[in-house]
Design a protein around this motif. Structure first.
Motif, PDB file in Angstrom:
ATOM      1  N   SER A 170       0.830  -1.215   0.000  1.00 49.85           N
ATOM      2  CA  SER A 170       0.000   0.000   0.000  1.00 49.85           C
ATOM      3  C   SER A 170       0.860   1.258   0.000  1.00 49.85           C
ATOM      4  O   SER A 170       0.527   2.245  -0.660  1.00 49.85           O
TER       5      SER A 170
ATOM      6  N   MET B 104       2.369   2.264  -3.510  1.00 45.69           N
ATOM      7  CA  MET B 104       1.487   2.880  -4.497  1.00 45.69           C
ATOM      8  C   MET B 104       1.433   4.394  -4.355  1.00 45.69           C
ATOM      9  O   MET B 104       1.104   5.096  -5.322  1.00 45.69           O
TER      10      MET B 104
ATOM     11  N   ARG C 286      -1.209  -0.926 -12.533  1.00 44.23           N
ATOM     12  CA  ARG C 286      -2.271  -0.425 -11.651  1.00 44.23           C
ATOM     13  C   ARG C 286      -3.333  -1.490 -11.405  1.00 44.23           C
ATOM     14  O   ARG C 286      -3.761  -1.725 -10.269  1.00 44.23           O
TER      15      ARG C 286
ATOM     16  N   MET D 141      -4.140  -3.124  -7.796  1.00 47.89           N
ATOM     17  CA  MET D 141      -5.487  -2.916  -7.233  1.00 47.89           C
ATOM     18  C   MET D 141      -6.195  -4.253  -6.994  1.00 47.89           C
ATOM     19  O   MET D 141      -6.861  -4.453  -5.967  1.00 47.89           O
TER      20      MET D 141
ATOM     21  N   ALA E  23      -7.459  -5.792  -3.393  1.00 48.55           N
ATOM     22  CA  ALA E  23      -8.829  -6.266  -3.169  1.00 48.55           C
ATOM     23  C   ALA E  23      -8.834  -7.684  -2.592  1.00 48.55           C
ATOM     24  O   ALA E  23      -9.556  -7.980  -1.621  1.00 48.55           O
TER      25      ALA E  23
ATOM     26  N   ASP F  28       0.333  -8.951  -6.988  1.00 55.30           N
ATOM     27  CA  ASP F  28       1.273  -7.867  -6.701  1.00 55.30           C
ATOM     28  C   ASP F  28       2.653  -8.160  -7.280  1.00 55.30           C
ATOM     29  O   ASP F  28       3.303  -7.278  -7.867  1.00 55.30           O
TER      30      ASP F  28
END
Length: 264
Positions: A22, A25, A84, A88, A92, A135
């Motif tokens: 996190s 980003m 991206r 993302m 999630a 990731d």
């Protein structure tokens, strides 16, 4: 106790990994390059170029920063869109995995029965593993793009050649931590959800063999005892019959001897 320690260790690793991902980003300098910095004049001119998932920036020697934000989604470079999307999607999956881990862990006392908690925690491990894999794929895609540009022999010598920034390495470490936490989750519930089949299948023949040996033992010795009783009865009967035959024979002989003596 050992199972709880494994679960807590997996939760700490996965949470730390998602924190790293996190943070990357929102960090700058995913890729960076430098121009100038060499002597030869009274004024040394240096320029730094860096970019992340959201903007490109330029910093001169006077520490003035000029940035250009990326426009609408469909005007962004395709590989940036792919990175991206992968990150993302990983976040999630990680969010779902964290919720399931809270419900399925033994120390939270939220779930139902023990088997239900194990199933929920295994689902959390699957979500964490998928998130970590997404990731990792996102960071590898970004690294591949930079490597192709930097080591392309046909590239213009005056073009910028970027190098990897700190967020890439931090993100890779976070992805590996997430995958490691998911593996610990799976190890904690693997024995209860998937017991060893060898023990299950070996136990049944053992009991059947034992019961069979008992039945064979009982049948063999039962038959032997019955046969012995039959033989003893038969021998007793035969002994009685033989004794009666001997007595009759002796009586006949006594009569013959007495008649012979009388005649003499």
């Amino acid at each position: 106790m050992k199972k709880r320690l494994i679960q807590i260790s997996g939760f700490l690793l996965s949470t730390l990994g998602w924190l790293f991902v996190s943070c990357t980003m929102a960090m700058d300098s995913w890729k960076e390059s430098q121009l100038g910095g060499l002597g030869g004049s009274y004024v040394i001119k240096v320029a730094w170029y860096w970019s992340n998932l959201w903007k490109d920036c330029f910093v001169d020697s006077t520490a003035v920063t000029n940035c250009r934000d990326y426009g609408v989604l469909w005007s962004v470079t395709p590989y940036i869109q792919g990175v991206r999307g992968l990150l993302m999607g990983g976040l999630a999956f990680g969010f779902c995995g964290v919720i399931l881990a809270f419900v399925g862990m033994e120390c939270t006392y939220i779930g139902g029965s023990q088997r239900t908690n194990n199933k929920v925690l295994f689902a959390a491990a699957v979500f964490h593993f998928l998130g970590g894999a997404l990731d990792t794929a996102g960071y590898c895609l970004y690294i591949n793009r930079i490597a192709i540009t930097a080591y392309n022999p046909k590239l213009d010598p005056t073009a910028l050649r970027y190098s990897l920034g700190t967020p890439i390495f931090l993100g890779l470490v976070g992805s590996f931590l997430i995958i490691g936490g998911s593996i610990l989750y799976a190890i904690a519930v693997m024995k209860s959800l998937f017991p060893e089949k060898s023990k299950f299948y070996n136990s049944r023949p053992y009991t059947n063999q034992q019961s069979r040996s008992r039945t064979l033992y009982a049948g063999y010795y039962g038959q032997s005892r019955q046969s012995q009783s039959r033989l003893s009865r038969h021998s007793m009967k035969s002994g009685v019959s033989k004794s009666s035959q001997v007595s009759t024979i002796s009586q006949i002989e006594d009569r013959k001897i007495s008649e012979r003596d009388a005649f003499v």
